[in-house]
Scaffold this motif. Structure first.
Motif, PDB file in Angstrom:
ATOM      1  N   THR A 186     -34.786  32.273  13.481  1.00 17.23           N
ATOM      2  CA  THR A 186     -35.067  31.954  14.889  1.00 17.23           C
ATOM      3  C   THR A 186     -36.488  32.314  15.287  1.00 17.23           C
ATOM      4  O   THR A 186     -36.724  32.765  16.404  1.00 17.23           O
ATOM      5  N   LYS A 194     -34.416  25.612  16.263  1.00 17.41           N
ATOM      6  CA  LYS A 194     -35.129  25.009  17.382  1.00 17.41           C
ATOM      7  C   LYS A 194     -36.579  25.482  17.416  1.00 17.41           C
ATOM      8  O   LYS A 194     -36.872  26.639  17.154  1.00 17.41           O
ATOM      9  N   TRP A 195     -37.475  24.556  17.790  1.00 13.56           N
ATOM     10  CA  TRP A 195     -38.883  24.916  17.863  1.00 13.56           C
ATOM     11  C   TRP A 195     -39.138  25.837  19.049  1.00 13.56           C
ATOM     12  O   TRP A 195     -38.520  25.715  20.109  1.00 13.56           O
ATOM     13  N   PHE A 238     -34.735  32.413  20.490  1.00 13.49           N
ATOM     14  CA  PHE A 238     -34.671  30.977  20.254  1.00 13.49           C
ATOM     15  C   PHE A 238     -33.379  30.631  19.513  1.00 13.49           C
ATOM     16  O   PHE A 238     -32.855  31.447  18.745  1.00 13.49           O
ATOM     17  N   GLN A 239     -32.894  29.420  19.707  1.00 11.73           N
ATOM     18  CA  GLN A 239     -31.750  28.956  18.954  1.00 11.73           C
ATOM     19  C   GLN A 239     -32.148  28.669  17.514  1.00 11.73           C
ATOM     20  O   GLN A 239     -33.281  28.283  17.228  1.00 11.73           O
TER      21      GLN A 239
END
Length: 272
Positions: free
Chosen positions: A58, A35-36, A31-32
């Motif tokens: 992340t 970010k969710w 994930f970024q």
């Protein structure tokens, strides 16, 4: 690394190794930052053949950070742990601090999260019960930078040491795993189903069992949010079965001469 169990129960998905590491695997999906995302998506991606990774920046969501062992991330939930306790239960509506937090973050969050934040996911009846839930969780801050989800078949056992092995299975396969977990051991409770988020049943609960003299396997995917987030990847009838690596090796050694080679099991899987 091949699995005798996976072959015997005719798994559709790869068993997944959960590995603690200070090095990020090459070409791993992640994930970024900020970010969710749902940790279960990383785990199920590994079940479908891709290596995935997360770290303390992340892990996708606060519960996911808790679930894989990055400490008590509920303290970092918008509005703190008090707002989380209301989020998981009756909601932050009519709670002054919670409503202020909701208004401040509304332009930056998904409508689904905003609605749940105000009106609650209703997974526990009261905020007080959520406080007890958090207190009872085996929260840990692991001594590694990364948590890696890797298809077990791709693990180099000479250089990598899994903490947990995870199976994503249908009800027939889950039944077989429960039987095998009890096949060679005393007692009737060598498998547990804790009330936990999907990721917690893959991470911190098996971590806890790994410290036990007689570790137990952990059934998961009773979290309906996790089921919703992974349905497109795995389908509708999948549960998780996670166990410490030591227990996995014991179960592997007991496949031969077990019920997995008898007629009842063969008849059950041959019907498909």
């Amino acid at each position: 690394m091949k699995s005798k169990i996976a072959e015997a129960i005719k798994m559709d998905y790869n068993p997944v190794a959960l590995i603690w590491s200070d090095e990020k695997p090459e070409n791993a999906i992640q994930f970024q930052k900020g970010k969710w995302g749902c940790i279960m998506w990383l785990a199920t991606s590994a079940a479908k053949g891709k290596t995935a990774v997360c770290d303390r920046e992340t892990f996708g969501c606060w519960g996911g950070g808790v679930g894989v062992g990055f400490g008590n991330q509920y303290e970092n939930f918008p509005g703190g742990e008090e707002c989380f306790c209301r989020f998981l239960s009756s909601g932050n509506k009519n709670y002054a601090k919670g409503e202020a937090v909701a208004n401040d973050m509304k332009p930056y969050i998904r409508e689904e999260f905003y609605n749940d934040f105000l009106y609650g996911e209703r997974y526990l009846k009261t905020p007080e019960l959520v406080k007890d839930f958090i207190k009872d969780l085996p929260i840990i801050d692991i001594p590694a930078k990364y948590v890696v989800f890797k298809p077990l078949k791709d693990v180099d056992i000479e250089n990598e040491s899994p903490e947990i092995v995870i199976f994503f299975v249908n009800p027939d396969q889950l039944s077989a795993l429960v039987i095998l977990a009890n096949y060679y051991r005393k007692g009737n409770e060598n498998v547990i189903i804790p009330y936990a988020a999907g990721c917690q049943a893959l991470g911190i609960y098996p971590y806890k069992e790994a410290k036990s003299e007689n570790p137990r396997a952990v059934i998961g995917m009773t979290d309906i949010s996790a089921r919703l987030y992974t349905r497109n990847q795995l389908g509708e009838n999948i549960m998780s079965f996670a166990l410490p690596y030591r227990m996995f090796k014991e179960m592997e050694e007991n496949v031969e001469n077990s019920f997995l080679y008898r007629d009842t099991w063969k008849s059950l899987i041959d019907e498909k």
